[in-house]
Motif scaffolding. Structure first.
Motif, PDB file in Angstrom:
ATOM      1  N   UNK A  98       4.613   0.395  -4.557  1.00 47.02           N
ATOM      2  CA  UNK A  98       3.934   1.226  -3.372  1.00 47.02           C
ATOM      3  C   UNK A  98       3.749   0.301  -2.514  1.00 47.02           C
ATOM      4  N   UNK A  99       4.635  -0.866  -2.463  1.00 47.61           N
ATOM      5  CA  UNK A  99       4.777  -1.674  -0.943  1.00 47.61           C
ATOM      6  C   UNK A  99       3.374  -2.465  -0.724  1.00 47.61           C
ATOM      7  N   UNK A 100       2.890  -1.925   0.420  1.00 49.96           N
ATOM      8  CA  UNK A 100       1.675  -2.680   0.979  1.00 49.96           C
ATOM      9  C   UNK A 100       0.603  -1.955   0.340  1.00 49.96           C
ATOM     10  N   UNK A 101       0.711  -1.138  -0.513  1.00 57.05           N
ATOM     11  CA  UNK A 101      -0.613  -0.539  -1.155  1.00 57.05           C
ATOM     12  C   UNK A 101      -1.272  -0.886  -2.342  1.00 57.05           C
ATOM     13  N   UNK A 102      -0.256  -2.145  -2.847  1.00 55.96           N
ATOM     14  CA  UNK A 102      -0.417  -2.535  -4.169  1.00 55.96           C
ATOM     15  C   UNK A 102      -0.501  -3.925  -4.028  1.00 55.96           C
TER      16      UNK A 102
END
Lengths: 115, 112
Positions: A98-102
């Motif tokens: 989740x890219x920048x969400x993780x």
């Protein structure tokens, strides 16, 4: 220890050559990210793979390519190497891609020196 | 496009003194913000992250950061620095599923 492994730790090669950097993500992580860290460019995102498929592309040169295999390890291939490709190459992994969400978990890096 | 500015390239503090590392970001909506630390010869380790909720975020190793939307800042703080905190610190921003953009880093030197 983040659980992400990268090989080799150091690599010295000549201009025009081709090298392959390897990354094994943390157990259970499906996504792998590649970054390049150099003195003049800082930490630059190159490319992301999720469960074998390319998900996002950053500032990756056409001479560079990557892939993620069914066992989820990833390889970054650098060809027609130039002096300016000398840098520290990091691999990171995350659970869901989740890219920048993780949170991304970084490996220790591969230091590439092109002579 | 998202961006991060870390205005201090190098900071020197005395052991036991307080620390504040500055980070300003640019992003149109509510960002996801991170602080990472890189010790010499090591990869990056996450110190803390802000996704939503309480604007004061606690992290590992006694670090905290405060998200201030009005100032587009996410400064990292520690009340009392230890010699082992000497490292390079990176602030990063993301818009969610997008890539993470890192700042240029701040090198921290701790003197006895």
């Amino acid at each position: 220890d983040s659980g992400v492994t990268q090989t080799p730790k150091h690599l010295i090669t000549a201009t025009g050559q081709r090298v392959t950097l390897r990354c094994s993500p943390r157990s259970g992580d499906l996504s792998v990210y590649w970054y390049q860290q150099s003195l003049d460019q800082g930490l630059q995102f190159l490319i992301q793979y999720y469960n074998g498929e390319e998900r996002a592309k950053g500032n990756i040169l056409e001479r560079f390519s990557a892939q993620q295999f069914p066992d989820l390890h990833s390889e970054l291939n650098l060809s027609s190497l130039e002096l300016g490709d000398s840098a520290l190459y990091f691999c990171a992994s995350s659970p869901r891609g989740a890219g920048g969400q993780e949170t991304q978990y970084f490996g220790p890096g591969t230091r590439l020196l092109v002579l | 496009a998202q961006s991060v500015t870390q205005p201090d390239i190098h900071i020197t503090v005395s052991e036991g003194a307080s620390l504040e590392l500055r980070c300003n970001y640019s992003y149109g909506a509510t960002p996801y913000l991170f602080w990472y630390v890189q010790s010499p010869g090591q990869g990056l380790q996450l110190l803390l992250k802000y996704f939503s909720g309480d604007t004061l975020v606690q992290g590992i190793k006694g670090f905290e950061a405060e998200f201030k939307r009005s100032q587009s800042s996410f400064n990292l703080r520690k009340p009392s620095v230890h010699w082992s905190d000497a490292a390079e610190y990176f602030c990063a921003v993301s818009g969610g599923y997008q890539k993470v953009t890192f700042g240029t880093g701040t090198k921290l030197q701790v003197i006895p």
